[in-house]
Design a protein around this motif. Sequence first.
Motif, PDB file in Angstrom:
ATOM      1  N   TRP A   1       0.707  -1.295  -0.333  1.00  0.00           N
ATOM      2  CA  TRP A   1      -0.173   0.027   0.142  1.00  0.00           C
ATOM      3  C   TRP A   1       0.976   0.876   0.027  1.00  0.00           C
ATOM      4  O   TRP A   1       0.553   1.805  -1.024  1.00  0.00           O
ATOM      5  CB  TRP A   1      -1.022  -0.119   1.176  1.00  0.00           C
ATOM      6  CG  TRP A   1      -1.905  -0.686   1.036  1.00  0.00           C
ATOM      7  CD1 TRP A   1      -2.034  -2.184   1.234  1.00  0.00           C
ATOM      8  CD2 TRP A   1      -3.228  -0.375   0.114  1.00  0.00           C
ATOM      9  NE1 TRP A   1      -3.243  -2.754   1.120  1.00  0.00           N
ATOM     10  CE2 TRP A   1      -4.539  -1.358   0.196  1.00  0.00           C
ATOM     11  CE3 TRP A   1      -3.685   0.700   0.356  1.00  0.00           C
ATOM     12  CZ2 TRP A   1      -5.711  -1.485   0.072  1.00  0.00           C
ATOM     13  CZ3 TRP A   1      -5.624   0.371  -1.052  1.00  0.00           C
ATOM     14  CH2 TRP A   1      -6.249  -0.328  -0.558  1.00  0.00           C
ATOM     15  N   ALA A   2       1.784   1.070   0.863  1.00  0.00           N
ATOM     16  CA  ALA A   2       3.123   2.474   0.920  1.00  0.00           C
ATOM     17  C   ALA A   2       3.830   3.332  -0.639  1.00  0.00           C
ATOM     18  O   ALA A   2       2.842   3.414  -0.813  1.00  0.00           O
ATOM     19  CB  ALA A   2       3.879   2.185   1.792  1.00  0.00           C
ATOM     20  N   PHE A   3       3.395   2.035  -1.124  1.00  0.00           N
ATOM     21  CA  PHE A   3       4.414   2.273  -2.702  1.00  0.00           C
ATOM     22  C   PHE A   3       3.199   2.498  -3.826  1.00  0.00           C
ATOM     23  O   PHE A   3       3.830   3.214  -3.828  1.00  0.00           O
ATOM     24  CB  PHE A   3       4.649   0.260  -3.081  1.00  0.00           C
ATOM     25  CG  PHE A   3       5.909   0.296  -1.871  1.00  0.00           C
ATOM     26  CD1 PHE A   3       7.269   1.563  -2.196  1.00  0.00           C
ATOM     27  CD2 PHE A   3       5.589  -0.738  -0.829  1.00  0.00           C
ATOM     28  CE1 PHE A   3       8.171   0.717  -1.219  1.00  0.00           C
ATOM     29  CE2 PHE A   3       6.954  -1.067  -0.488  1.00  0.00           C
ATOM     30  CZ  PHE A   3       8.431  -0.630  -0.303  1.00  0.00           C
ATOM     31  N   ASN A   4       1.930   2.052  -3.578  1.00  0.00           N
ATOM     32  CA  ASN A   4       1.249   2.232  -4.237  1.00  0.00           C
ATOM     33  C   ASN A   4       0.376   3.512  -4.214  1.00  0.00           C
ATOM     34  O   ASN A   4       0.205   4.996  -4.727  1.00  0.00           O
ATOM     35  CB  ASN A   4      -0.396   1.698  -4.257  1.00  0.00           C
ATOM     36  CG  ASN A   4       0.132   0.204  -4.653  1.00  0.00           C
ATOM     37  OD1 ASN A   4       0.799   0.136  -5.675  1.00  0.00           O
ATOM     38  ND2 ASN A   4      -0.434  -1.275  -4.415  1.00  0.00           N
ATOM     39  N   LEU A   5       0.828   3.482  -2.663  1.00  0.00           N
ATOM     40  CA  LEU A   5       0.030   5.567  -2.571  1.00  0.00           C
ATOM     41  C   LEU A   5       1.515   6.576  -2.710  1.00  0.00           C
ATOM     42  O   LEU A   5       0.414   7.363  -3.444  1.00  0.00           O
ATOM     43  CB  LEU A   5      -0.325   5.737  -0.844  1.00  0.00           C
ATOM     44  CG  LEU A   5      -0.057   7.204  -0.554  1.00  0.00           C
ATOM     45  CD1 LEU A   5      -1.512   7.288  -1.090  1.00  0.00           C
ATOM     46  CD2 LEU A   5       0.072   7.175   1.103  1.00  0.00           C
ATOM     47  N   VAL A  67       9.592  -0.500   4.629  1.00  0.00           N
ATOM     48  CA  VAL A  67       7.819  -0.356   4.703  1.00  0.00           C
ATOM     49  C   VAL A  67       7.678   0.527   5.212  1.00  0.00           C
ATOM     50  O   VAL A  67       6.885   1.270   5.089  1.00  0.00           O
ATOM     51  CB  VAL A  67       7.340  -1.637   4.385  1.00  0.00           C
ATOM     52  CG1 VAL A  67       5.847  -1.243   4.680  1.00  0.00           C
ATOM     53  CG2 VAL A  67       7.577  -2.861   2.855  1.00  0.00           C
ATOM     54  N   LYS A  68       8.509   0.304   6.554  1.00  0.00           N
ATOM     55  CA  LYS A  68       7.925   1.642   7.529  1.00  0.00           C
ATOM     56  C   LYS A  68       8.594   2.750   7.047  1.00  0.00           C
ATOM     57  O   LYS A  68       7.801   4.027   7.552  1.00  0.00           O
ATOM     58  CB  LYS A  68       8.305   0.785   9.124  1.00  0.00           C
ATOM     59  CG  LYS A  68       8.303   1.704  10.286  1.00  0.00           C
ATOM     60  CD  LYS A  68       8.405   1.196  11.653  1.00  0.00           C
ATOM     61  CE  LYS A  68       7.777   2.690  12.910  1.00  0.00           C
ATOM     62  NZ  LYS A  68       8.603   1.567  13.877  1.00  0.00           N
ATOM     63  N   GLU A  69       9.862   3.090   6.711  1.00  0.00           N
ATOM     64  CA  GLU A  69      10.480   3.944   6.629  1.00  0.00           C
ATOM     65  C   GLU A  69       9.341   4.606   5.287  1.00  0.00           C
ATOM     66  O   GLU A  69       9.211   5.704   4.897  1.00  0.00           O
ATOM     67  CB  GLU A  69      11.348   4.067   6.167  1.00  0.00           C
ATOM     68  CG  GLU A  69      12.859   3.255   7.148  1.00  0.00           C
ATOM     69  CD  GLU A  69      13.822   3.460   6.341  1.00  0.00           C
ATOM     70  OE1 GLU A  69      14.395   4.310   5.524  1.00  0.00           O
ATOM     71  OE2 GLU A  69      15.174   3.069   7.308  1.00  0.00           O
ATOM     72  N   TRP A  70       9.240   3.965   3.922  1.00  0.00           N
ATOM     73  CA  TRP A  70       8.831   4.396   2.908  1.00  0.00           C
ATOM     74  C   TRP A  70       6.777   4.593   3.290  1.00  0.00           C
ATOM     75  O   TRP A  70       6.826   6.003   2.910  1.00  0.00           O
ATOM     76  CB  TRP A  70       7.953   2.858   2.367  1.00  0.00           C
ATOM     77  CG  TRP A  70       7.709   3.365   0.960  1.00  0.00           C
ATOM     78  CD1 TRP A  70       6.625   3.246   0.260  1.00  0.00           C
ATOM     79  CD2 TRP A  70       8.970   3.592  -0.366  1.00  0.00           C
ATOM     80  NE1 TRP A  70       7.266   4.256  -0.975  1.00  0.00           N
ATOM     81  CE2 TRP A  70       8.261   4.488  -1.757  1.00  0.00           C
ATOM     82  CE3 TRP A  70      10.185   4.139   0.117  1.00  0.00           C
ATOM     83  CZ2 TRP A  70       9.292   4.484  -2.971  1.00  0.00           C
ATOM     84  CZ3 TRP A  70      10.955   4.437  -0.837  1.00  0.00           C
ATOM     85  CH2 TRP A  70      10.072   4.840  -2.679  1.00  0.00           C
ATOM     86  N   TRP A  71       6.311   4.398   3.594  1.00  0.00           N
ATOM     87  CA  TRP A  71       5.053   5.072   4.823  1.00  0.00           C
ATOM     88  C   TRP A  71       5.473   6.104   5.320  1.00  0.00           C
ATOM     89  O   TRP A  71       4.866   7.307   4.915  1.00  0.00           O
ATOM     90  CB  TRP A  71       4.478   4.582   5.501  1.00  0.00           C
ATOM     91  CG  TRP A  71       3.466   3.401   5.590  1.00  0.00           C
ATOM     92  CD1 TRP A  71       3.540   1.667   5.170  1.00  0.00           C
ATOM     93  CD2 TRP A  71       1.697   3.303   4.679  1.00  0.00           C
ATOM     94  NE1 TRP A  71       2.815   0.925   5.094  1.00  0.00           N
ATOM     95  CE2 TRP A  71       1.939   1.813   4.824  1.00  0.00           C
ATOM     96  CE3 TRP A  71       1.591   4.468   4.336  1.00  0.00           C
ATOM     97  CZ2 TRP A  71       0.404   1.884   3.886  1.00  0.00           C
ATOM     98  CZ3 TRP A  71       0.260   3.915   3.968  1.00  0.00           C
ATOM     99  CH2 TRP A  71       0.284   2.999   3.119  1.00  0.00           C
ATOM    100  N   ALA A  74       6.290   8.631   2.445  1.00  0.00           N
ATOM    101  CA  ALA A  74       4.480   9.202   1.696  1.00  0.00           C
ATOM    102  C   ALA A  74       3.722  10.304   2.117  1.00  0.00           C
ATOM    103  O   ALA A  74       4.117  11.140   1.428  1.00  0.00           O
ATOM    104  CB  ALA A  74       3.309   7.903   1.358  1.00  0.00           C
ATOM    105  N   TRP A  75       4.169   9.800   3.677  1.00  0.00           N
ATOM    106  CA  TRP A  75       3.347  11.134   4.798  1.00  0.00           C
ATOM    107  C   TRP A  75       3.991  12.139   4.599  1.00  0.00           C
ATOM    108  O   TRP A  75       3.567  13.336   4.613  1.00  0.00           O
ATOM    109  CB  TRP A  75       3.002  10.980   6.207  1.00  0.00           C
ATOM    110  CG  TRP A  75       2.302   9.696   5.898  1.00  0.00           C
ATOM    111  CD1 TRP A  75       2.542   8.429   6.816  1.00  0.00           C
ATOM    112  CD2 TRP A  75       1.477   9.586   5.330  1.00  0.00           C
ATOM    113  NE1 TRP A  75       1.564   8.011   6.731  1.00  0.00           N
ATOM    114  CE2 TRP A  75       0.628   8.070   5.451  1.00  0.00           C
ATOM    115  CE3 TRP A  75      -0.247   9.886   4.761  1.00  0.00           C
ATOM    116  CZ2 TRP A  75      -0.602   7.622   5.256  1.00  0.00           C
ATOM    117  CZ3 TRP A  75      -0.496   9.236   4.380  1.00  0.00           C
ATOM    118  CH2 TRP A  75      -1.151   8.134   4.309  1.00  0.00           C
ATOM    119  N   SER A  76       5.504  12.633   4.143  1.00  0.00           N
ATOM    120  CA  SER A  76       6.472  13.400   3.757  1.00  0.00           C
ATOM    121  C   SER A  76       6.300  14.088   2.885  1.00  0.00           C
ATOM    122  O   SER A  76       6.086  15.157   2.633  1.00  0.00           O
ATOM    123  CB  SER A  76       7.794  13.051   4.062  1.00  0.00           C
ATOM    124  OG  SER A  76       8.636  12.446   2.764  1.00  0.00           O
TER     125      SER A  76
END
Length: 185
Positions: A1-5, A67-71, A74-76
């Motif tokens: 999900w993070a990557f798709n976002l 994945v946690k870093e990618w989330w 994404a928010w950044s």
Amino acid sequence: WAFNLVNAYSDLNFKLINGDVRKRAAAIEDEGEQLVAKCRSAAKGKPREEAAAELAKCGNEFVSAKVKEWWSFAWSLFGRYSRYGITENETETGQRMQVYPAWWLSSAEVGFTFWSAEGPFHGVPEVDGALAQTPAVPRANAAPVLLVAGTSALVGMLGFAFGMRRGIRVGKSAAEGAPYVYLAE
């Protein structure tokens, strides 16, 4: 999900946002390459099942962390590129606006300059724009196209009819176990 976002959000201004995304992805790939060597050396010399468990643990921990870093990343991106500006910091002057090119803003095909309270004006091509400067292409004569299409259809129908007749004839005369089976006339 993070990557798709991140992929979906970068579509808003791909040229601008994708630079940050590629930079972050390259850093993660480099980190992963270094980790592979470290994990292999940790697993080296262990029995096969222990080595497999060590490699799996090492890989799973890395993936979970990334994945946690990618989330967070994404928010950044939302914070940095929202409101059609680029936020560098939270001071009064910490935001640059994204500027659309003047040719795009004034294009009648886009309709941005023709918007009104009743709604945007769309769908009329520019007369003096780039599209009007393309040379006119003469229309092809339809007769050769129709002739080729009709001939192709006729050849296809004749081939089908002859194939069906041959199949029925061979199916009737062939012994049991033949490749053709007679069903009906």
